[in-house]
Design an enzyme around this catalytic site. Structure first.
Site: not given
Length: 200
Positions: A9, A12, A88-90, A185
């Site tokens: 995702s 937050n 925190e797999a990124q 946006h």
């Protein structure tokens, strides 16, 4: 059957909350879980996975040099693991994602990874790119833009309140500087009013 999962995702969206709840559900039923998080992320403290709503749990930390297959195999040798949860797999390397896939295939342990898909410039993190390619199941953790549409992008805001267009991909902490936005946006925030034409 064990699988490699990637829950992704924007910032937050509640990824860590979902991870901690899922781990708790296993433990409540008498099954042991193994929690891992990136060593570079110390927002909740070293070796802690923390949620914005105030829940947290201890975790082992990994760095880019760790062989996660061996880490999981060593932990499994001390007792059964019902599931591995990795936050925190990124921050994984591509090689480490392959190591996690091996752990699933050869050690028969489910591995659930949670992380960001893209950075504030709209670029895939290396770990996320590898997980998108290799995971058995992809699950989007949804959050919303201020307009009410699904947020798929994240903007990093500068001190002047304007979206940054450049900078280091990784910035630990400063959650308040990130805003989750829908693509339209996000494009407005970074000043992209028309599609970027490919260079010829």
């Amino acid at each position: 059957m064990a699988k490699l999962y990637f829950h992704y995702s924007t910032m937050n969206a509640g990824k860590s909350t979902i991870l901690l709840q899922a781990s708790y559900n296993y433990r409540e039923r008498g099954m042991q879980t193994y929690l891992l998080t990136a060593g570079v992320d110390t927002r909740a403290g070293v070796g802690r996975i923390g949620s914005r709503i105030g829940i947290s749990d201890d975790a082992d930390v990994f760095s880019a040099s760790d062989d996660l297959f061996e880490v999981i195999r060593a932990r499994k040798a001390t007792g059964p693991i019902a599931c591995v949860f990795l936050d925190e797999a990124q921050f994984l390397t591509e090689e480490q994602v392959w190591q996690l896939a091996r752990a699933v295939d050869d050690l028969k342990v489910p591995v659930m990874c949670y992380g960001l898909r893209v950075d504030f410039m709209g670029q895939l993190f290396p770990g996320s790119a590898a997980l998108l390619a290799l995971a058995d199941e992809l699950r989007e953790v949804r959050t919303i833009c201020h307009c009410g549409k699904k947020a798929t992008m994240v903007a990093r805001m500068g001190p002047d309140g304007q979206a940054l267009k450049a900078g280091a991909q990784v910035q630990i902490g400063g959650n308040e500087t990130y805003v989750s936005l829908c693509r339209r946006h996000w494009r407005e925030a970074i000043g992209q009013t028309s599609p970027t034409a490919p260079e010829t």
